[in-house]
Design a protein around this motif. Sequence first.
Motif, PDB file in Angstrom:
ATOM      1  N   LYS A 119      19.523-130.386  54.720  1.00 45.13           N
ATOM      2  CA  LYS A 119      19.029-131.747  54.969  1.00 45.13           C
ATOM      3  C   LYS A 119      19.170-132.617  53.718  1.00 45.13           C
ATOM      4  N   GLY A 120      18.887-132.049  52.557  1.00 46.37           N
ATOM      5  CA  GLY A 120      19.016-132.817  51.323  1.00 46.37           C
ATOM      6  C   GLY A 120      20.445-133.230  51.060  1.00 46.37           C
ATOM      7  N   PHE A 121      21.374-132.327  51.289  1.00 44.61           N
ATOM      8  CA  PHE A 121      22.794-132.641  51.104  1.00 44.61           C
ATOM      9  C   PHE A 121      23.223-133.739  52.072  1.00 44.61           C
ATOM     10  N   LEU A 122      22.858-133.602  53.340  1.00 44.97           N
ATOM     11  CA  LEU A 122      23.270-134.570  54.359  1.00 44.97           C
ATOM     12  C   LEU A 122      22.669-135.948  54.109  1.00 44.97           C
ATOM     13  N   ARG A 123      21.398-135.995  53.752  1.00 44.48           N
ATOM     14  CA  ARG A 123      20.767-137.299  53.517  1.00 44.48           C
ATOM     15  C   ARG A 123      21.363-137.989  52.293  1.00 44.48           C
ATOM     16  N   THR A 124      21.768-137.221  51.314  1.00 37.90           N
ATOM     17  CA  THR A 124      22.443-137.806  50.154  1.00 37.90           C
ATOM     18  C   THR A 124      23.764-138.431  50.576  1.00 37.90           C
ATOM     19  N   ASN A 156      13.998-132.801  49.880  1.00 39.92           N
ATOM     20  CA  ASN A 156      14.559-131.642  50.581  1.00 39.92           C
ATOM     21  C   ASN A 156      15.227-130.679  49.611  1.00 39.92           C
ATOM     22  N   LEU A 157      16.038-131.229  48.715  1.00 39.10           N
ATOM     23  CA  LEU A 157      16.768-130.391  47.765  1.00 39.10           C
ATOM     24  C   LEU A 157      15.814-129.642  46.839  1.00 39.10           C
ATOM     25  N   SER A 158      14.699-130.269  46.512  1.00 37.63           N
ATOM     26  CA  SER A 158      13.713-129.610  45.637  1.00 37.63           C
ATOM     27  C   SER A 158      13.162-128.339  46.272  1.00 37.63           C
ATOM     28  N   GLY A 159      13.137-128.311  47.596  1.00 38.48           N
ATOM     29  CA  GLY A 159      12.679-127.115  48.293  1.00 38.48           C
ATOM     30  C   GLY A 159      13.831-126.337  48.902  1.00 38.48           C
ATOM     31  N   GLY A 160      15.018-126.503  48.327  1.00 41.95           N
ATOM     32  CA  GLY A 160      16.228-125.943  48.920  1.00 41.95           C
ATOM     33  C   GLY A 160      16.628-124.563  48.463  1.00 41.95           C
ATOM     34  N   GLY A 161      15.806-123.926  47.644  1.00 37.19           N
ATOM     35  CA  GLY A 161      16.148-122.572  47.217  1.00 37.19           C
ATOM     36  C   GLY A 161      17.312-122.519  46.252  1.00 37.19           C
ATOM     37  N   GLU A 162      18.007-121.391  46.253  1.00 33.12           N
ATOM     38  CA  GLU A 162      19.032-121.148  45.236  1.00 33.12           C
ATOM     39  C   GLU A 162      20.453-121.436  45.692  1.00 33.12           C
ATOM     40  N   THR A 163      20.708-121.418  47.002  1.00 30.61           N
ATOM     41  CA  THR A 163      22.083-121.595  47.473  1.00 30.61           C
ATOM     42  C   THR A 163      22.130-122.447  48.735  1.00 30.61           C
ATOM     43  N   PHE A 164      23.286-123.106  48.932  1.00 26.00           N
ATOM     44  CA  PHE A 164      23.561-123.787  50.192  1.00 26.00           C
ATOM     45  C   PHE A 164      24.083-122.768  51.200  1.00 26.00           C
ATOM     46  N   PRO A 165      23.796-122.952  52.483  1.00 27.34           N
ATOM     47  CA  PRO A 165      24.339-122.051  53.498  1.00 27.34           C
ATOM     48  C   PRO A 165      25.734-122.470  53.969  1.00 27.34           C
TER      49      PRO A 165
END
Length: 426
Positions: A127-132, A183-192
Amino acid sequence: MLVSCEVEEFSDLNGPEVGAFAEVLTRGDLKDLVGGILYSSRTRLGTYYDNCGVIGREYWRFSGSDPRFTADLLGGGSSVLDNNTFYITGPWADRYRTVKNANLILGFLDGQDTSAQFSDAEVNATKGFLRTFIAYEMLLNLNLTDEGGIRLDVADENNLGPFVGKAAALTGIRALLSQGADNLSGGGETFPFTLSGGFDGFNTPSDFLKANKAIAARVAAYPGDSSGVLSLLGDSFFNLSGALLNRGIFYTFSLDPTDLANPMFFSVDGSSASQARVVQPSFLTDAEANDTRLSKTAQLAEPISLDGLTGDVVVNRYPSNIESIPIIRNEELILLYAEANITVNIGEAVTALNIIRNSAGLGAYSGGMDTASLINEMLNQRRYSLYAEGHRWIDMRRYNKLAELPIDRPDDDVWSSFPIPLTENQ
Protein backbone atom coordinates in the motif's frame (compact mmCIF):
# COMPACT_ATOMS: atom_id res chain seq x y z
CA MET A 1 -19.65 -35.51 -40.67
CA LEU A 2 -19.71 -32.73 -38.07
CA VAL A 3 -18.25 -33.25 -34.63
CA SER A 4 -18.89 -30.87 -31.79
CA CYS A 5 -17.74 -30.66 -28.21
CA GLU A 6 -18.73 -28.72 -25.16
CA VAL A 7 -16.25 -25.96 -24.26
CA GLU A 8 -16.11 -24.75 -20.69
CA GLU A 9 -16.04 -20.96 -20.29
CA PHE A 10 -12.90 -19.42 -18.85
CA SER A 11 -11.32 -16.02 -18.40
CA ASP A 12 -8.99 -14.63 -21.05
CA LEU A 13 -5.56 -15.73 -19.92
CA ASN A 14 -3.94 -12.90 -21.89
CA GLY A 15 -6.22 -10.29 -20.32
CA PRO A 16 -7.35 -11.51 -16.91
CA GLU A 17 -10.60 -10.09 -15.62
CA VAL A 18 -10.52 -7.76 -12.63
CA GLY A 19 -13.00 -10.01 -10.84
CA ALA A 20 -10.49 -12.85 -10.66
CA PHE A 21 -8.01 -10.72 -8.68
CA ALA A 22 -10.80 -9.29 -6.53
CA GLU A 23 -11.65 -12.79 -5.37
CA VAL A 24 -8.15 -14.22 -4.90
CA LEU A 25 -4.95 -12.21 -5.20
CA THR A 26 -1.90 -14.48 -5.19
CA ARG A 27 1.73 -13.52 -4.70
CA GLY A 28 2.35 -14.15 -8.37
CA ASP A 29 -0.58 -11.93 -9.31
CA LEU A 30 0.73 -9.10 -7.17
CA LYS A 31 4.18 -9.30 -8.75
CA ASP A 32 2.64 -9.08 -12.22
CA LEU A 33 0.32 -6.24 -11.26
CA VAL A 34 3.10 -4.15 -9.73
CA GLY A 35 5.12 -4.86 -12.86
CA GLY A 36 2.26 -3.27 -14.77
CA ILE A 37 2.55 -0.17 -12.57
CA LEU A 38 6.26 0.09 -13.36
CA TYR A 39 5.45 -0.25 -17.06
CA SER A 40 2.58 2.20 -17.37
CA SER A 41 4.40 4.82 -15.29
CA ARG A 42 6.96 5.04 -18.12
CA THR A 43 4.62 5.35 -21.10
CA ARG A 44 4.30 8.77 -22.77
CA LEU A 45 7.15 10.08 -20.63
CA GLY A 46 8.83 11.49 -23.71
CA THR A 47 5.80 13.64 -24.41
CA TYR A 48 5.67 14.85 -20.81
CA TYR A 49 9.35 15.85 -20.81
CA ASP A 50 9.05 17.48 -24.22
CA ASN A 51 6.09 19.52 -22.97
CA CYS A 52 8.12 20.80 -20.03
CA GLY A 53 11.40 21.14 -21.92
CA VAL A 54 10.03 22.99 -24.94
CA ILE A 55 7.73 25.41 -23.12
CA GLY A 56 10.48 25.93 -20.53
CA ARG A 57 12.85 26.86 -23.37
CA GLU A 58 15.42 24.20 -22.54
CA TYR A 59 15.35 22.90 -26.10
CA TRP A 60 13.34 22.82 -29.32
CA ARG A 61 11.76 19.57 -30.39
CA PHE A 62 12.21 19.14 -34.14
CA SER A 63 9.79 16.70 -35.76
CA GLY A 64 9.28 16.51 -39.48
CA SER A 65 6.08 14.53 -38.95
CA ASP A 66 4.42 16.75 -36.36
CA PRO A 67 4.78 20.55 -36.57
CA ARG A 68 2.89 21.06 -33.30
CA PHE A 69 6.13 20.73 -31.32
CA THR A 70 7.46 23.97 -32.86
CA ALA A 71 4.07 25.60 -33.40
CA ASP A 72 1.68 24.90 -30.52
CA LEU A 73 4.22 24.30 -27.74
CA LEU A 74 6.20 27.43 -28.63
CA GLY A 75 3.08 29.46 -29.38
CA GLY A 76 4.30 30.13 -32.89
CA GLY A 77 2.25 32.73 -34.80
CA SER A 78 -1.41 32.32 -33.90
CA SER A 79 -0.96 28.79 -32.51
CA VAL A 80 -2.43 27.94 -29.13
CA LEU A 81 -2.42 24.83 -26.98
CA ASP A 82 -5.13 22.37 -28.02
CA ASN A 83 -7.13 20.51 -25.38
CA ASN A 84 -7.71 17.52 -27.65
CA THR A 85 -4.35 16.51 -29.02
CA PHE A 86 -1.53 14.13 -28.15
CA TYR A 87 0.66 16.44 -26.07
CA ILE A 88 -1.95 16.70 -23.31
CA THR A 89 -4.35 13.78 -23.81
CA GLY A 90 -1.53 11.21 -24.09
CA PRO A 91 0.53 11.82 -20.94
CA TRP A 92 -2.57 12.81 -18.96
CA ALA A 93 -4.37 9.53 -19.72
CA ASP A 94 -1.27 7.39 -19.11
CA ARG A 95 -0.57 8.94 -15.72
CA TYR A 96 -4.16 8.30 -14.69
CA ARG A 97 -3.91 4.78 -16.09
CA THR A 98 -1.19 4.09 -13.55
CA VAL A 99 -3.34 5.65 -10.84
CA LYS A 100 -6.26 3.45 -11.87
CA ASN A 101 -4.14 0.31 -11.83
CA ALA A 102 -2.75 1.16 -8.40
CA ASN A 103 -6.23 1.87 -7.04
CA LEU A 104 -7.41 -1.49 -8.34
CA ILE A 105 -4.63 -3.28 -6.46
CA LEU A 106 -5.48 -1.36 -3.29
CA GLY A 107 -9.09 -2.48 -3.75
CA PHE A 108 -8.01 -6.10 -4.16
CA LEU A 109 -6.04 -5.92 -0.92
CA ASP A 110 -8.89 -4.32 1.02
CA GLY A 111 -11.66 -6.42 -0.43
CA GLN A 112 -10.53 -9.90 0.58
CA ASP A 113 -8.81 -11.87 3.31
CA THR A 114 -5.18 -11.83 2.19
CA SER A 115 -3.74 -13.47 5.30
CA ALA A 116 -3.10 -16.76 3.52
CA GLN A 117 -0.92 -15.02 0.94
CA PHE A 118 0.58 -11.96 2.62
CA SER A 119 1.60 -10.83 6.08
CA ASP A 120 0.20 -7.59 7.48
CA ALA A 121 3.62 -6.00 6.96
CA GLU A 122 3.66 -7.03 3.28
CA VAL A 123 0.20 -5.53 2.77
CA ASN A 124 1.38 -2.30 4.37
CA ALA A 125 4.53 -2.25 2.25
CA THR A 126 2.48 -2.71 -0.92
CA LYS A 127 0.00 0.00 0.00
CA GLY A 128 2.83 2.41 0.79
CA PHE A 129 4.50 1.77 -2.54
CA LEU A 130 1.24 2.17 -4.48
CA ARG A 131 0.17 5.35 -2.70
CA THR A 132 3.57 6.89 -3.38
CA PHE A 133 3.18 6.13 -7.08
CA ILE A 134 -0.39 7.45 -7.17
CA ALA A 135 0.78 10.72 -5.63
CA TYR A 136 3.72 11.04 -8.01
CA GLU A 137 1.61 10.38 -11.12
CA MET A 138 -0.94 12.95 -10.00
CA LEU A 139 1.86 15.46 -9.42
CA LEU A 140 3.05 15.07 -13.01
CA ASN A 141 -0.43 15.79 -14.35
CA LEU A 142 -0.77 18.79 -12.04
CA ASN A 143 2.55 20.07 -13.37
CA LEU A 144 0.90 20.29 -16.79
CA THR A 145 -2.42 21.89 -15.87
CA ASP A 146 -1.23 23.94 -12.86
CA GLU A 147 -4.07 26.19 -11.68
CA GLY A 148 -6.52 24.16 -13.76
CA GLY A 149 -6.05 21.40 -11.23
CA ILE A 150 -6.62 17.65 -11.35
CA ARG A 151 -9.06 15.05 -10.09
CA LEU A 152 -7.91 13.59 -6.76
CA ASP A 153 -10.84 11.24 -6.18
CA VAL A 154 -10.68 8.75 -9.04
CA ALA A 155 -10.94 5.40 -7.25
CA ASP A 156 -14.46 4.83 -8.63
CA GLU A 157 -14.36 5.28 -12.40
CA ASN A 158 -18.15 5.50 -12.50
CA ASN A 159 -18.27 8.26 -9.90
CA LEU A 160 -15.25 10.48 -10.41
CA GLY A 161 -14.64 13.27 -7.97
CA PRO A 162 -14.54 16.90 -9.09
CA PHE A 163 -11.52 18.81 -10.31
CA VAL A 164 -9.75 20.62 -7.49
CA GLY A 165 -7.49 23.63 -7.88
CA LYS A 166 -3.73 23.66 -7.54
CA ALA A 167 -3.56 24.41 -3.81
CA ALA A 168 -6.06 21.69 -2.91
CA ALA A 169 -4.36 19.27 -5.30
CA LEU A 170 -0.96 19.80 -3.68
CA THR A 171 -2.53 19.30 -0.27
CA GLY A 172 -4.15 16.09 -1.44
CA ILE A 173 -0.92 14.80 -3.00
CA ARG A 174 0.96 15.50 0.22
CA ALA A 175 -1.72 13.63 2.16
CA LEU A 176 -1.36 10.62 -0.13
CA LEU A 177 2.40 10.63 0.35
CA SER A 178 1.93 10.87 4.10
CA GLN A 179 -0.45 7.89 4.05
CA GLY A 180 2.06 6.00 1.96
CA ALA A 181 4.82 6.86 4.42
CA ASP A 182 2.72 5.54 7.31
CA ASN A 183 2.16 2.29 5.41
CA LEU A 184 5.84 1.94 4.58
CA SER A 185 6.78 2.52 8.22
CA GLY A 186 4.87 -0.63 9.07
CA GLY A 187 6.04 -2.47 5.96
CA GLY A 188 8.55 -4.85 7.48
CA GLU A 189 11.82 -5.79 5.83
CA THR A 190 10.88 -6.71 2.25
CA PHE A 191 8.38 -6.01 -0.51
CA PRO A 192 6.35 -9.01 -1.72
CA PHE A 193 7.28 -8.12 -5.31
CA THR A 194 10.38 -7.29 -7.33
CA LEU A 195 11.43 -3.78 -8.31
CA SER A 196 13.59 -2.81 -11.27
CA GLY A 197 17.24 -1.84 -11.02
CA GLY A 198 16.13 1.79 -10.94
CA PHE A 199 15.24 1.23 -7.28
CA ASP A 200 18.58 -0.25 -6.24
CA GLY A 201 19.27 0.94 -2.71
CA PHE A 202 15.56 1.71 -2.26
CA ASN A 203 14.03 -1.74 -2.76
CA THR A 204 13.00 -2.37 0.84
CA PRO A 205 10.08 -0.61 2.56
CA SER A 206 12.36 1.30 4.95
CA ASP A 207 14.63 2.51 2.15
CA PHE A 208 11.76 3.30 -0.21
CA LEU A 209 10.27 5.37 2.61
CA LYS A 210 13.25 7.72 2.15
CA ALA A 211 12.32 8.13 -1.53
CA ASN A 212 8.72 8.83 -0.51
CA LYS A 213 9.96 11.60 1.81
CA ALA A 214 12.15 13.01 -0.96
CA ILE A 215 9.18 13.28 -3.33
CA ALA A 216 7.15 14.87 -0.53
CA ALA A 217 9.93 17.45 -0.07
CA ARG A 218 9.59 18.42 -3.73
CA VAL A 219 5.84 18.77 -3.34
CA ALA A 220 6.29 20.89 -0.20
CA ALA A 221 8.60 23.24 -2.11
CA TYR A 222 5.97 24.09 -4.71
CA PRO A 223 3.78 26.17 -2.35
CA GLY A 224 6.89 27.50 -0.58
CA ASP A 225 6.70 25.45 2.62
CA SER A 226 10.37 25.81 3.63
CA SER A 227 10.02 24.24 7.07
CA GLY A 228 8.15 21.31 5.56
CA VAL A 229 10.87 20.81 2.95
CA LEU A 230 13.63 20.75 5.56
CA SER A 231 11.74 18.36 7.81
CA LEU A 232 11.02 15.95 4.96
CA LEU A 233 14.58 16.12 3.67
CA GLY A 234 15.78 15.09 7.11
CA ASP A 235 13.84 11.84 6.72
CA SER A 236 14.84 11.26 3.10
CA PHE A 237 18.08 10.10 1.46
CA PHE A 238 19.30 13.73 1.28
CA ASN A 239 23.07 13.99 1.68
CA LEU A 240 25.24 17.09 1.38
CA SER A 241 27.88 15.29 -0.64
CA GLY A 242 29.02 16.11 -4.12
CA ALA A 243 29.93 12.46 -4.57
CA LEU A 244 26.31 11.33 -4.16
CA LEU A 245 24.54 13.66 -6.58
CA ASN A 246 23.17 10.82 -8.68
CA ARG A 247 21.85 8.66 -5.85
CA GLY A 248 18.10 8.20 -6.14
CA ILE A 249 15.32 6.31 -7.89
CA PHE A 250 15.03 6.06 -11.66
CA TYR A 251 12.90 4.92 -14.55
CA THR A 252 14.87 2.18 -16.30
CA PHE A 253 14.69 1.06 -19.92
CA SER A 254 15.86 -1.78 -22.11
CA LEU A 255 15.61 -3.10 -25.65
CA ASP A 256 13.74 -6.21 -24.58
CA PRO A 257 10.72 -6.62 -26.92
CA THR A 258 8.38 -6.51 -23.92
CA ASP A 259 9.99 -3.40 -22.42
CA LEU A 260 10.45 0.25 -23.36
CA ALA A 261 13.46 2.14 -24.70
CA ASN A 262 14.36 5.56 -23.33
CA PRO A 263 12.03 8.00 -25.14
CA MET A 264 14.38 10.94 -24.54
CA PHE A 265 17.21 9.43 -26.56
CA PHE A 266 18.00 10.64 -30.06
CA SER A 267 21.28 9.70 -31.68
CA VAL A 268 23.54 12.73 -32.04
CA ASP A 269 24.73 11.52 -35.44
CA GLY A 270 21.16 10.90 -36.51
CA SER A 271 19.87 14.33 -35.49
CA SER A 272 18.21 16.20 -38.32
CA ALA A 273 15.37 18.60 -39.04
CA SER A 274 13.04 15.61 -39.03
CA GLN A 275 14.02 14.30 -35.59
CA ALA A 276 16.06 16.16 -32.96
CA ARG A 277 16.05 17.97 -29.65
CA VAL A 278 18.01 21.15 -30.33
CA VAL A 279 19.43 23.06 -27.38
CA GLN A 280 17.87 26.51 -26.93
CA PRO A 281 20.90 28.79 -27.49
CA SER A 282 20.66 30.69 -24.19
CA PHE A 283 21.43 27.49 -22.27
CA LEU A 284 24.90 27.72 -23.79
CA THR A 285 25.40 31.48 -23.83
CA ASP A 286 24.22 31.96 -20.24
CA ALA A 287 26.48 29.24 -18.84
CA GLU A 288 29.53 30.07 -16.75
CA ALA A 289 32.91 29.16 -18.23
CA ASN A 290 34.05 25.58 -17.60
CA ASP A 291 30.66 24.34 -16.37
CA THR A 292 30.94 20.58 -16.82
CA ARG A 293 27.15 20.24 -17.05
CA LEU A 294 27.37 21.45 -20.64
CA SER A 295 28.39 17.86 -21.36
CA LYS A 296 24.64 17.21 -21.44
CA THR A 297 24.77 18.71 -24.95
CA ALA A 298 26.59 17.69 -28.13
CA GLN A 299 27.90 19.72 -31.07
CA LEU A 300 26.66 18.89 -34.58
CA ALA A 301 28.87 19.08 -37.63
CA GLU A 302 26.34 21.35 -39.36
CA PRO A 303 23.37 23.44 -38.20
CA ILE A 304 19.86 22.09 -38.69
CA SER A 305 16.76 24.22 -39.23
CA LEU A 306 13.00 23.85 -38.93
CA ASP A 307 10.11 26.30 -38.73
CA GLY A 308 12.31 29.38 -38.41
CA LEU A 309 14.57 27.82 -35.76
CA THR A 310 18.22 26.96 -36.33
CA GLY A 311 20.76 25.30 -34.06
CA ASP A 312 23.91 23.19 -34.15
CA VAL A 313 23.91 21.78 -30.60
CA VAL A 314 21.59 18.99 -29.47
CA VAL A 315 20.51 17.52 -26.17
CA ASN A 316 22.72 14.65 -25.03
CA ARG A 317 21.41 14.28 -21.47
CA TYR A 318 20.57 10.65 -22.17
CA PRO A 319 23.36 9.31 -24.41
CA SER A 320 21.83 5.87 -25.04
CA ASN A 321 18.40 4.36 -25.55
CA ILE A 322 18.73 2.35 -22.34
CA GLU A 323 19.88 5.26 -20.16
CA SER A 324 17.83 5.73 -16.98
CA ILE A 325 15.71 8.84 -16.35
CA PRO A 326 15.61 10.20 -12.78
CA ILE A 327 12.41 10.19 -10.78
CA ILE A 328 14.21 12.03 -7.99
CA ARG A 329 17.88 12.14 -6.99
CA ASN A 330 20.16 13.71 -4.43
CA GLU A 331 21.30 16.61 -6.63
CA GLU A 332 17.72 17.87 -6.65
CA LEU A 333 17.47 17.36 -2.89
CA ILE A 334 20.58 19.47 -2.27
CA LEU A 335 19.02 22.21 -4.38
CA LEU A 336 15.74 21.90 -2.48
CA TYR A 337 17.75 22.25 0.74
CA ALA A 338 19.38 25.39 -0.64
CA GLU A 339 16.02 26.80 -1.73
CA ALA A 340 14.35 26.18 1.63
CA ASN A 341 17.26 27.74 3.52
CA ILE A 342 17.30 30.99 1.54
CA THR A 343 14.68 32.35 3.94
CA VAL A 344 15.76 30.25 6.93
CA ASN A 345 19.57 30.03 7.07
CA ILE A 346 21.51 31.87 4.36
CA GLY A 347 24.78 30.23 5.34
CA GLU A 348 23.36 26.75 4.79
CA ALA A 349 21.83 27.85 1.48
CA VAL A 350 25.18 29.07 0.19
CA THR A 351 26.94 25.94 1.44
CA ALA A 352 24.51 23.77 -0.53
CA LEU A 353 24.79 25.94 -3.63
CA ASN A 354 28.57 25.72 -3.47
CA ILE A 355 28.44 21.92 -3.31
CA ILE A 356 26.52 22.00 -6.59
CA ARG A 357 28.80 24.62 -8.12
CA ASN A 358 32.00 22.85 -7.12
CA SER A 359 30.70 19.54 -8.46
CA ALA A 360 30.18 21.28 -11.81
CA GLY A 361 33.74 22.64 -11.87
CA LEU A 362 32.76 26.15 -10.78
CA GLY A 363 34.13 28.32 -8.02
CA ALA A 364 32.25 29.37 -4.90
CA TYR A 365 29.24 31.66 -5.17
CA SER A 366 30.28 35.32 -5.03
CA GLY A 367 26.99 37.11 -5.74
CA GLY A 368 24.64 39.07 -3.53
CA MET A 369 23.41 37.64 -0.26
CA ASP A 370 19.94 39.15 -0.53
CA THR A 371 16.93 36.90 -1.09
CA ALA A 372 16.38 37.87 -4.73
CA SER A 373 20.01 37.20 -5.69
CA LEU A 374 20.08 33.85 -3.92
CA ILE A 375 16.81 32.78 -5.56
CA ASN A 376 18.24 33.64 -8.97
CA GLU A 377 21.39 31.66 -8.21
CA MET A 378 19.37 28.68 -6.97
CA LEU A 379 17.18 28.72 -10.09
CA ASN A 380 20.26 28.97 -12.28
CA GLN A 381 21.88 25.96 -10.62
CA ARG A 382 18.64 24.02 -11.00
CA ARG A 383 18.60 25.01 -14.66
CA TYR A 384 21.94 23.33 -15.34
CA SER A 385 21.87 20.49 -12.79
CA LEU A 386 18.36 19.32 -13.71
CA TYR A 387 18.54 20.01 -17.45
CA ALA A 388 16.03 18.02 -19.51
CA GLU A 389 14.61 16.39 -16.37
CA GLY A 390 11.32 18.30 -16.47
CA HIS A 391 11.87 21.11 -13.96
CA ARG A 392 12.78 24.42 -15.65
CA TRP A 393 9.28 25.43 -16.80
CA ILE A 394 7.78 24.53 -13.41
CA ASP A 395 10.52 26.38 -11.51
CA MET A 396 10.15 29.60 -13.50
CA ARG A 397 6.37 29.44 -13.21
CA ARG A 398 6.33 29.00 -9.43
CA TYR A 399 8.60 32.05 -9.05
CA ASN A 400 6.52 34.12 -11.50
CA LYS A 401 9.45 34.37 -13.90
CA LEU A 402 7.97 32.92 -17.10
CA ALA A 403 8.37 36.33 -18.73
CA GLU A 404 12.14 35.92 -18.34
CA LEU A 405 12.24 32.85 -20.58
CA PRO A 406 13.60 33.58 -24.06
CA ILE A 407 11.36 34.12 -27.06
CA ASP A 408 12.82 32.71 -30.28
CA ARG A 409 10.45 34.17 -32.87
CA PRO A 410 8.52 37.46 -32.76
CA ASP A 411 5.05 35.94 -32.29
CA ASP A 412 5.99 33.09 -29.92
CA ASP A 413 4.37 32.71 -26.49
CA VAL A 414 5.39 31.13 -23.19
CA TRP A 415 2.43 29.18 -21.86
CA SER A 416 1.76 28.94 -18.13
CA SER A 417 -0.24 25.71 -18.32
CA PHE A 418 -2.01 23.19 -20.52
CA PRO A 419 -5.79 23.15 -20.84
CA ILE A 420 -7.76 20.35 -19.18
CA PRO A 421 -8.14 17.58 -21.79
CA LEU A 422 -11.42 17.64 -23.68
CA THR A 423 -11.90 13.97 -22.78
CA GLU A 424 -12.54 14.98 -19.17
CA ASN A 425 -15.92 16.45 -20.18
CA GLN A 426 -16.05 18.82 -17.22
